[in-house]
Write a protein that holds these residues in place. Sequence first.
Motif, PDB file in Angstrom:
ATOM      1  N   ASN A 155       4.869  -6.134  -3.360  1.00  0.00           N
ATOM      2  CA  ASN A 155       4.638  -4.556  -3.154  1.00  0.00           C
ATOM      3  C   ASN A 155       4.022  -4.295  -1.957  1.00  0.00           C
ATOM      4  O   ASN A 155       4.390  -3.193  -1.127  1.00  0.00           O
ATOM      5  N   SER A 158       6.179  -4.788   0.990  1.00  0.00           N
ATOM      6  CA  SER A 158       7.485  -3.875   1.067  1.00  0.00           C
ATOM      7  C   SER A 158       6.715  -2.716   1.653  1.00  0.00           C
ATOM      8  O   SER A 158       7.430  -2.188   2.432  1.00  0.00           O
ATOM      9  N   ARG A 159       5.604  -2.318   1.426  1.00  0.00           N
ATOM     10  CA  ARG A 159       5.121  -1.046   2.077  1.00  0.00           C
ATOM     11  C   ARG A 159       4.853  -1.506   3.558  1.00  0.00           C
ATOM     12  O   ARG A 159       4.897  -0.590   4.607  1.00  0.00           O
ATOM     13  N   VAL A 165      11.350  -4.669  -2.519  1.00  0.00           N
ATOM     14  CA  VAL A 165      10.802  -5.985  -2.857  1.00  0.00           C
ATOM     15  C   VAL A 165      11.957  -7.015  -3.340  1.00  0.00           C
ATOM     16  O   VAL A 165      11.825  -8.107  -2.739  1.00  0.00           O
TER      17      VAL A 165
END
Length: 187
Positions: A155, A158-159, A165
């Motif tokens: 996560n 991903s940010r 993801v």
Amino acid sequence: MSETPNDRESRWRALMALAQDGDQAAYGELLSDLFPVLRRFVMRRWPNAHDTEDVVQEILVSIHTVRQTYDRRRPFMPWLMTIAARRVADAARSRYARANETAVDVLPETFHGDAAKSDQEARDDQEALRQAMAILPAGQRQAIELIKIQGLSLNEASRVTGKSVGSLKVGIHRAVKAMRRALEGNG
């Protein structure tokens, strides 16, 4: 008369609201007020005093980056302390990953066999790993660096990357496969 925690909370909420509206003076005042508070927060949780300032700066950068996410109707301190706690955890995770990083630790599923390798063999493994990573496409290399080396969660990565993801999982899988092939070719 000294400022109570409620007074401070109200003042910081007001300063943040002004900062969100573009008042640079209010933003500067808020950051000046926050610096010693964040420094004490980090010093209580961060074992290396020489890194304290770096961690505080990371928190301030995060505040700057996400300042528009603050909801003026909600208390300021929980928002602030959530950011601070996450940055301290990130710093600890990153430091731990760097301190323990070896070729075998980074991608243990890629290496097999003798745990009692000589220093030269370990250096050779590290160099082979660097070469194998160098052949990866940029996206796969970034996924490996963020997740396997820096220790970010899917996560978090991903940010950072803006990728899903699922895309990161596929990238990691393909990267490990390609690196395994490259390393087997070198072995």
